[in-house]
Scaffold this motif. Structure first.
Motif, PDB file in Angstrom:
ATOM      1  N   VAL A  54       0.833  -1.208   0.000  1.00  0.00           N
ATOM      2  CA  VAL A  54       0.000   0.000   0.000  1.00  0.00           C
ATOM      3  C   VAL A  54       0.865   1.254   0.000  1.00  0.00           C
ATOM      4  O   VAL A  54       0.619   2.200  -0.760  1.00  0.00           O
ATOM      5  CB  VAL A  54      -0.947  -0.001   1.212  1.00  0.00           C
ATOM      6  N   THR A  55       1.866   1.301   0.852  1.00  0.00           N
ATOM      7  CA  THR A  55       2.696   2.502   0.913  1.00  0.00           C
ATOM      8  C   THR A  55       3.492   2.687  -0.378  1.00  0.00           C
ATOM      9  O   THR A  55       3.744   3.819  -0.791  1.00  0.00           O
ATOM     10  CB  THR A  55       3.651   2.458   2.119  1.00  0.00           C
ATOM     11  N   ARG A  56       3.878   1.588  -1.008  1.00  0.00           N
ATOM     12  CA  ARG A  56       4.550   1.700  -2.297  1.00  0.00           C
ATOM     13  C   ARG A  56       3.621   2.310  -3.346  1.00  0.00           C
ATOM     14  O   ARG A  56       4.026   3.128  -4.162  1.00  0.00           O
ATOM     15  CB  ARG A  56       5.048   0.323  -2.755  1.00  0.00           C
ATOM     16  N   ARG A  57       2.341   1.913  -3.286  1.00  0.00           N
ATOM     17  CA  ARG A  57       1.356   2.481  -4.222  1.00  0.00           C
ATOM     18  C   ARG A  57       1.187   3.980  -3.991  1.00  0.00           C
ATOM     19  O   ARG A  57       1.149   4.766  -4.941  1.00  0.00           O
ATOM     20  CB  ARG A  57       0.006   1.768  -4.055  1.00  0.00           C
ATOM     21  N   LEU A  58       1.063   4.400  -2.751  1.00  0.00           N
ATOM     22  CA  LEU A  58       0.908   5.816  -2.441  1.00  0.00           C
ATOM     23  C   LEU A  58       2.125   6.616  -2.888  1.00  0.00           C
ATOM     24  O   LEU A  58       2.005   7.732  -3.401  1.00  0.00           O
ATOM     25  CB  LEU A  58       0.663   6.013  -0.943  1.00  0.00           C
ATOM     26  N   ARG A  59       3.304   6.032  -2.714  1.00  0.00           N
ATOM     27  CA  ARG A  59       4.533   6.704  -3.166  1.00  0.00           C
ATOM     28  C   ARG A  59       4.550   6.787  -4.691  1.00  0.00           C
ATOM     29  O   ARG A  59       4.922   7.817  -5.269  1.00  0.00           O
ATOM     30  CB  ARG A  59       5.763   5.947  -2.667  1.00  0.00           C
ATOM     31  N   GLN A  60       4.154   5.709  -5.346  1.00  0.00           N
ATOM     32  CA  GLN A  60       4.148   5.658  -6.809  1.00  0.00           C
ATOM     33  C   GLN A  60       3.237   6.729  -7.408  1.00  0.00           C
ATOM     34  O   GLN A  60       3.595   7.381  -8.398  1.00  0.00           O
ATOM     35  CB  GLN A  60       3.671   4.268  -7.259  1.00  0.00           C
ATOM     36  N   MET A  61       2.078   6.937  -6.790  1.00  0.00           N
ATOM     37  CA  MET A  61       1.119   7.913  -7.306  1.00  0.00           C
ATOM     38  C   MET A  61       1.333   9.306  -6.706  1.00  0.00           C
ATOM     39  O   MET A  61       0.549  10.215  -6.949  1.00  0.00           O
ATOM     40  CB  MET A  61      -0.313   7.440  -7.019  1.00  0.00           C
ATOM     41  N   GLU A  62       2.407   9.465  -5.918  1.00  0.00           N
ATOM     42  CA  GLU A  62       2.779  10.755  -5.331  1.00  0.00           C
ATOM     43  C   GLU A  62       1.612  11.370  -4.559  1.00  0.00           C
ATOM     44  O   GLU A  62       1.357  12.579  -4.624  1.00  0.00           O
ATOM     45  CB  GLU A  62       3.289  11.713  -6.411  1.00  0.00           C
ATOM     46  N   THR A  63       0.930  10.521  -3.802  1.00  0.00           N
ATOM     47  CA  THR A  63      -0.211  10.979  -3.014  1.00  0.00           C
ATOM     48  C   THR A  63       0.267  11.778  -1.808  1.00  0.00           C
ATOM     49  O   THR A  63       1.113  11.324  -1.042  1.00  0.00           O
ATOM     50  CB  THR A  63      -1.068   9.784  -2.564  1.00  0.00           C
ATOM     51  N   GLU A  64      -0.297  12.976  -1.661  1.00  0.00           N
ATOM     52  CA  GLU A  64       0.075  13.869  -0.573  1.00  0.00           C
ATOM     53  C   GLU A  64      -0.912  13.812   0.586  1.00  0.00           C
ATOM     54  O   GLU A  64      -0.547  14.046   1.732  1.00  0.00           O
ATOM     55  CB  GLU A  64       0.124  15.310  -1.093  1.00  0.00           C
ATOM     56  N   LEU A  65      -2.188  13.543   0.264  1.00  0.00           N
ATOM     57  CA  LEU A  65      -3.234  13.550   1.278  1.00  0.00           C
ATOM     58  C   LEU A  65      -4.192  12.401   0.994  1.00  0.00           C
ATOM     59  O   LEU A  65      -4.758  12.318  -0.103  1.00  0.00           O
ATOM     60  CB  LEU A  65      -3.995  14.882   1.259  1.00  0.00           C
ATOM     61  N   LEU A  66      -4.362  11.519   1.965  1.00  0.00           N
ATOM     62  CA  LEU A  66      -5.296  10.405   1.866  1.00  0.00           C
ATOM     63  C   LEU A  66      -6.504  10.732   2.726  1.00  0.00           C
ATOM     64  O   LEU A  66      -6.394  10.816   3.949  1.00  0.00           O
ATOM     65  CB  LEU A  66      -4.632   9.109   2.341  1.00  0.00           C
TER      66      LEU A  66
END
Length: 329
Positions: free
Chosen positions: A152-164
Motif C-alpha cells: 500500500v505505501t509503495r502504491r501511495l509513493r508511486q502515485m505521489e499521493t500527498e493527502l489520503l
C-alpha cells in the motif's frame, strides 16, 4: 502485478460543484436558460461556502495539507474533520478533493489527493484494496497480511499521493476489536512512512478512537476541525439558518428567487429537519428544484417542497410541512 504509473489508471473525478451565487436578475435568467442537464447539475452539486465551510477548507488546505505557502506538503500526521451526521463534512472534503484532481505529468499520472469512503464490512485486506482503487489502480495486486502494508505505501509513493482522505472513517472503528486494531495498524504504517497525511472524516467517535490509541495519536496529536449544525433553538442559529437558505436560493438556476429564507418556510424546514445545514434541508430543496424544472416554474413553490417532504416523512410523523400557506411573493 502493480499497475505501472504510465498506464492509464481508473481515475475518479468529482463533479464540478456549483458555489457561485447569481447576483442579478440577468444572471438568474441566464442560468434558467441553460439546458435541463446543466440546471440539474447545478442543483445536485450546489454548495454554499458559508463561514464554517470556509473555515474547514482553511484547516484542510492551510493547516493540514500544505501548511507552508510555497513549501512541501505535510506528511506523517493523522488528522480529522469531525462532526455529527448531516453537518456537511463529506461535501467539504469532496469539494477539496475536486480542487486537487488527478494530474498527468512527465512521469505519468499523479493522485495528489486520494479520497475513499469506508464501510463497516471491510477487513484489513479490503481496506488496502480500496486505497488502490482510490489511487486509480486498474488492477490490484494480490496481497497477504505480511505484504499488505509495504504494498500500500509503495502504491501511495508511486502515485505521489500527498493527502489520503478517508470519509465515513467511524466505520473503521465501529467494528470488532480485531478489525479495529487491524485498520489502526495500516493507518499507523502509512503515517510512519511520512509520505502523506491521512485525514479521517467521520463522527465524533473517530477522535475518541484516535486519542485512545497512543500510536495513532502520536502521529501529530490528531489536529482536527469540527463541523457543527445550526442550533435552531438559539436566535443566532435561526439567523444563520436563514442566511444559509437565502444563500442556497441565490444559487438556484431559476429566473426568480424562491424566498426559502422567509419565516413561514423557516418554521417548516426546522419542523422537518431540525435545521440541518446538510442532507435534511437539501434533501427537500433538491427534489423540489427538479420538480420546478420539470414544470417550467420560475421558482421552487411551496407545493414542490410539500411533495418532497411527503415523500420523505419519518415514520410516525403525520404533520406535513409546507401545507396550506401562500406562495412566496
Amino acid at each position: 502485478m502493480i499497475t505501472p504509473a504510465l498506464s492509464r489508471p481508473e481515475l475518479r473525478f468529482f463533479p464540478e460543484f456549483h458555489i457561485t451565487a447569481f447576483k442579478t436578475d440577468e444572471e438568474r435568467r441566464a442560468a434558467a436558460s441553460l439546458s435541463v442537464t446543466e440546471r440539474q447539475k447545478m442543483i445536485t452539486n450546489l454548495i454554499v461556502p458559508h463561514r464554517r465551510f470556509k473555515n474547514g477548507l482553511e484547516f484542510v488546505r492551510d493547516r493540514f495539507h500544505r501548511p507552508v505557502d510555497g513549501g512541501n506538503h505535510a506528511a506523517g500526521w493523522i488528522g480529522g474533520v469531525i462532526g455529527e451526521a448531516r453537518t456537511g463534512k463529506s461535501f467539504l472534503v469532496q469539494y477539496y478533493a475536486s480542487k486537487n484532481p488527478p494530474v498527468f505529468g512527465e512521469r505519468g499520472w499523479r493522485i495528489p489527493v486520494a479520497y475513499l469512503e469506508a464501510r463497516e464490512d471491510w477487513d484489513r485486506i479490503e481496506f488496502a484494496r480500496q486505497i488502490f482503487t482510490a489511487t486509480g489502480a486498474s488492477t490490484i495486486p494480490r496481497m497477504t497480511i505480511a505484504s499488505m502494508n509495504s504494498t500500500v505505501t509503495r502504491r501511495l509513493r508511486q502515485m505521489e499521493t500527498e493527502l489520503l482522505i478517508i470519509d465515513d472513517a467511524h466505520f473503521l472503528f465501529q467494528v470488532s476489536r480485531f478489525r479495529s486494531s487491524s485498520h489502526a495498524s495500516l493507518l499507523q504504517h502509512i503515517a510512519n512512512q511520512k509520505q502523506c497525511n491521512i485525514l479521517l472524516v467521520g463522527l465524533p467517535n473517530v477522535k475518541e478512537a484516535i486519542v485512545a490509541n497512543d500510536q495513532l495519536y502520536g502521529r501529530g496529536q490528531f489536529p482536527s476541525f469540527t463541523m457543527k449544525e445550526f442550533d435552531h433553538g438559539k436566535p443566532s442559529g435561526r439567523s444563520r439558518l436563514k442566511i444559509f437558505l437565502a444563500d442556497v436560493d441565490a444559487r438556484l438556476p431559476f429566473p426568480s428567487l424562491s424566498n426559502l429564507h422567509k419565516e413561514e418556510y423557516l418554521h417548516d424546514f426546522i419542523t422537518f429537519g431540525g435545521g440541518s445545514v446538510g442532507k435534511i434541508v437539501m434533501n427537500l430543496i433538491i427534489p423540489a428544484g427538479y420538480m420546478a424544472i420539470n414544470r417550467g416554474s420560475p421558482f421552487i413553490t411551496r407545493e414542490f417542497l410539500r411533495i418532497a417532504a411527503e415523500d420523505r416523512l419519518p415514520s410516525g410523523q403525520t404533520l406535513v410541512p409546507f401545507r396550506d400557506r401562500e406562495e412566496p411573493k
